[in-house]
Enzyme design. Sequence first.
Site: not given
Length: 402
Positions: A75, A123
């Site tokens: 990410k 998350d």
Amino acid sequence: MFLPNRNALHGEPLDATDAETLGIAGADTVERFLAHRDNHAMTPLHALPALAGELGLAALHVKDEGFRLGLGSFKALGGAYAVFRLVLEEAGKRLGRPVDIEDLDRADVRSVAAKMTFACATDGNHGRSVAQGAELAGARAVIFVHAGVSDGRIAAIARYGAEMVRVDGNYDDSVRQAAQVAAEKGWSVVSDTSWPGYERIPGLVMQGYTAIVREALRQLCEPPTHVFVQAGVGGIAAAVAGHLAIVLGDARPTFIVVEPARAACVVAAARAGHVVKVAHDQPTVMAMLECYEASQVAWRVLARAADAFMAVDEDDAVGAMRRLALPAGSDPVIVAGESGGVGLAGLIRAMAENRADLGLDGKSRVLVINTEGATDPHRYAELVGMSPADVLAGKLVAEATP
């Protein structure tokens, strides 16, 4: 749970917008931006010959994103890249001249960035990337986290100076609240999922992920015949599948999307033929993949470029973590977080149940991606039975033993 891709669009060229986003020119831009990052380095590609032999494969490689840009997750490539692009675009408008990545530290560009606020739901890993990108650009970040995000992951985001907002409910609830608050306050939402009318920024996030594919193809002696990639909302899977389809064409590998059985929103989209929301029941240990509605953009790519969809159980994911931590033979030790080894978990399950469906045999060369390291070390130790440091220390002992 296994589902071949029977969508009418399967095998068709990507939508023109997606082809531009995930194509060669976009990947060139990503690499140019990465070259300006102080801590950028190509992540390792590990061969696992012992496990390949055990499974009956010619080769098995793991692209290890646990080392990416100091954030421990793939990410790191997406959120920060999108923030940089948006800051530079706004600076160019306000300053009335072209602005590029080498100008990011100029005082006039940072003055523009200082007036910008970037919001996202996460998350854990995506929020860290957005927060890091905002800090590096001199902007502000507000990160929305749902009830299931651990304190350790929240602290890891906050260390980049982001304001943290707790949201009741699950990831999809935090996505909605982030979008609502940002709209009210005039902030920019940098989401890794998309919805009708909001596609360009998630596309930039996905574009950032193309660096993984480009690196892996350079590191491999031969292109893979099969690729297994995990999905939350589908962004990383779509980026990898889409870029492979563009650069390899008819020679592209068989591509399999892997999800948690408890949050299989891409499987649900494949079954329905369009994005649907799946029911939220028990949480999954695969915390970074706990999403209940696929990204519209990701599904548009996967409907064309994925060949099969499958879901794995909780024990499959934990088993893959342990297998990577305690490998057989000469295979290297790899620290994979709860969601990091899910592609491998899918491969192991497929070899037991869907080998013929996917054409997996002794000539197959398989690529999987460890999408995260131990981004929550406490949780990793609970699941593996050893801390990440002890796992790596075992590797050092093994290497030192004659």
